[in-house]
Design a protein around this motif. Structure first.
Motif, PDB file in Angstrom:
ATOM      1  N   UNK A 196       0.811  -1.227   0.000  1.00 54.88           N
ATOM      2  CA  UNK A 196       0.000   0.000   0.000  1.00 54.88           C
ATOM      3  C   UNK A 196       0.836   1.266   0.000  1.00 54.88           C
ATOM      4  N   UNK A 197       2.005   1.200   0.638  1.00 56.73           N
ATOM      5  CA  UNK A 197       2.891   2.361   0.601  1.00 56.73           C
ATOM      6  C   UNK A 197       3.346   2.629  -0.833  1.00 56.73           C
ATOM      7  N   UNK A 198       3.672   1.563  -1.566  1.00 53.31           N
ATOM      8  CA  UNK A 198       4.065   1.725  -2.968  1.00 53.31           C
ATOM      9  C   UNK A 198       2.927   2.295  -3.804  1.00 53.31           C
ATOM     10  N   UNK A 199       1.697   1.815  -3.558  1.00 57.45           N
ATOM     11  CA  UNK A 199       0.553   2.330  -4.312  1.00 57.45           C
ATOM     12  C   UNK A 199       0.352   3.820  -4.030  1.00 57.45           C
ATOM     13  N   UNK A 200       0.590   4.252  -2.799  1.00 59.54           N
ATOM     14  CA  UNK A 200       0.463   5.672  -2.467  1.00 59.54           C
ATOM     15  C   UNK A 200       1.545   6.486  -3.157  1.00 59.54           C
ATOM     16  N   UNK A 206      -3.631   9.435  -1.228  1.00 59.53           N
ATOM     17  CA  UNK A 206      -3.802   8.738   0.037  1.00 59.53           C
ATOM     18  C   UNK A 206      -4.249   7.303  -0.219  1.00 59.53           C
ATOM     19  N   UNK A 207      -3.673   6.376   0.525  1.00 59.25           N
ATOM     20  CA  UNK A 207      -4.110   4.979   0.516  1.00 59.25           C
ATOM     21  C   UNK A 207      -4.312   4.554   1.964  1.00 59.25           C
ATOM     22  N   UNK A 225      -3.706  -1.684  10.476  1.00 54.48           N
ATOM     23  CA  UNK A 225      -4.414  -0.766   9.578  1.00 54.48           C
ATOM     24  C   UNK A 225      -3.661   0.561   9.567  1.00 54.48           C
ATOM     25  N   UNK A 226      -3.511   1.153   8.370  1.00 55.76           N
ATOM     26  CA  UNK A 226      -2.630   2.309   8.221  1.00 55.76           C
ATOM     27  C   UNK A 226      -3.164   3.275   7.175  1.00 55.76           C
ATOM     28  N   UNK A 227      -2.943   4.565   7.399  1.00 52.41           N
ATOM     29  CA  UNK A 227      -3.196   5.594   6.396  1.00 52.41           C
ATOM     30  C   UNK A 227      -1.845   6.101   5.892  1.00 52.41           C
ATOM     31  N   UNK A 228      -1.627   6.003   4.580  1.00 58.08           N
ATOM     32  CA  UNK A 228      -0.423   6.530   3.940  1.00 58.08           C
ATOM     33  C   UNK A 228      -0.786   7.792   3.179  1.00 58.08           C
ATOM     34  N   UNK A 229       0.048   8.811   3.321  1.00 58.16           N
ATOM     35  CA  UNK A 229      -0.205  10.052   2.597  1.00 58.16           C
ATOM     36  C   UNK A 229       0.381   9.966   1.188  1.00 58.16           C
ATOM     37  N   UNK A 230       0.200  10.988   0.343  1.00 54.80           N
ATOM     38  CA  UNK A 230       0.660  10.895  -1.050  1.00 54.80           C
ATOM     39  C   UNK A 230       2.181  10.793  -1.206  1.00 54.80           C
ATOM     40  N   UNK A 231       2.919  10.995  -0.135  1.00 56.51           N
ATOM     41  CA  UNK A 231       4.370  10.863  -0.161  1.00 56.51           C
ATOM     42  C   UNK A 231       4.810   9.499   0.354  1.00 56.51           C
TER      43      UNK A 231
END
Length: 269
Positions: A196-200, A206-207, A225-231
Motif C-alpha cells: 500500500x505504501x508503494x501504491x500511495x 492517500x491509501x 491498519x494504516x493511512x499513507x499520505x501521497x508521499x
C-alpha cells in the motif's frame, strides 16, 4: 477531512456480534469527530470462514447494509461497509446491477452521510493461493468512484494491492483517496507494509488499508491498519489489536504533491 479506520475483532462464529461491533465502531468514530469511517474485508463472516459464505451471504440492501445506512444517517458520517459476502441473485432481484445472475461476490458499499449507498466495489482479484475464494466468488467488473467532501474516493480490496494497474485506472478516474478493506494474514507482514505504501507513492494519493483483527482455524490477521499520505508516509496506524484510529487528511495535499512532483505526467503508455 477526518478519516477513521475501524480495525474490528472478527469472530467467524458470531455474525450478529461482528455486525454489532461494526455499528458500534461507526458510532465511536462519529463521536471522535470522524467524517468517514472504513471497515475491514468480510467483517460479518470472517474472510477465512469459507464454509459459511453461502449461509450468511446477503444482498446490497440486506441487514448489514441497512444497519450501517441507519447509523450513518443518524450520525451524519460516511461509511465504507467493506466488505460483505454478497448474494448476487438477491441483489439483482432487488434491482442492483451485478456481474452475474447468481453466485456470490466480495462487495464493499460506500454509504454517504444521509444513509444512501453511493457506490459498490466487488473485489476484482480473487486470491488463489491456498484459498477457496476463487472457487466461491465472482470477480467484480466495474471500478466505481465516489465524491465525498473534496475527495474522489476509490475502493479496492486486499489482494488487489498486488496489481498496480488497477490503481492506475483509479488515478485515471481522478481519485485522491483509495480505501482498501482487507483480511491480511501472517506471515506476509512485510508485504502488507510495502504494497500500500508503494501504491500511495506511485500514484501520489492517500491509501488507507483497513485490516481485521483475530485468529481463525488456519490464519491470524496482522492488523496494522494504516493511512499513507501521497508521499508514502504513514500518518496513522494501529497495531495487531482491535481499535479505531483517526487522522486528518487534506485533498490539497494530493494536489500539492502532484504539482511539486509531477511524475504522473511522465507516464508512457
Amino acid at each position: 477531512m477526518t478519516l477513521a479506520l475501524a480495525q474490528l475483532e472478527i469472530d467467524s462464529g458470531d455474525v450478529a456480534g461482528n455486525r454489532a461491533r461494526a455499528v458500534d465502531a461507526v458510532e465511536a468514530a462519529a463521536n471522535r469527530g470522524a467524517d468517514l469511517v472504513a471497515l475491514p474485508e468480510i467483517f460479518t463472516v470472517g474472510y477465512f470462514a469459507f464454509d459459511s459464505y453461502a449461509e450468511h451471504a446477503e444482498p446490497l440492501d440486506g441487514k448489514t447494509v441497512k444497519k450501517l445506512q441507519a447509523v450513518a444517517a443518524k450520525h451524519d458520517i460516511g461509511v465504507l461497509a467493506g466488505s460483505i459476502v454478497e448474494d448476487l441473485e438477491a441483489s439483482s432481484n432487488a434491482g442492483f446491477e451485478t456481474p452475474a445472475e447468481s453466485g456470490y461476490a466480495n462487495a464493499s458499499v460506500f454509504i454517504d452521510t444521509d444513509g444512501t449507498s453511493q457506490g459498490v466495489y466487488r473485489k476484482h482479484h480473487l486470491f488463489g493461493y491456498d484459498s477457496a475464494e476463487q472457487d466461491l466468488l465472482t470477480s467484480g467488473e466495474s471500478l466505481a468512484t465516489v465524491a465525498f467532501g473534496n475527495f474522489t474516493v476509490g475502493m479496492t480490496t486486499c489482494y488487489d494491492l498486488r496489481f498496480p494497474e488497477l490503481y492506475r485506472r483509479l488515478v485515471d478516474k481522478g481519485v485522491s483517496l483509495i480505501l482498501v478493506p482487507s483480511a491480511w494474514p501472517y506471515p506476509r507482514v512485510e508485504h502488507w507494509k510495502l504494497l500500500p505504501r508503494a501504491r500511495a507513492v506511485e500514484n501520489l494519493c492517500y491509501v488507507a488499508t483497513i485490516n481485521g483483527s483475530g485468529t481463525f482455524d488456519d490464519a491470524t490477521l496482522v492488523g496494522r491498519s494504516t493511512v499513507y499520505d501521497p508521499w508514502g508516509t504513514a500518518v496513522a496506524r494501529l497495531d495487531e489489536e482491535p481499535g479505531i484510529v483517526t487522522t486528518q487528511i487534506e485533498h490539497t495535499e494530493v494536489q500539492q504533491r502532484r504539482t511539486e512532483f509531477p511524475a504522473l505526467e511522465d507516464r508512457r503508455y
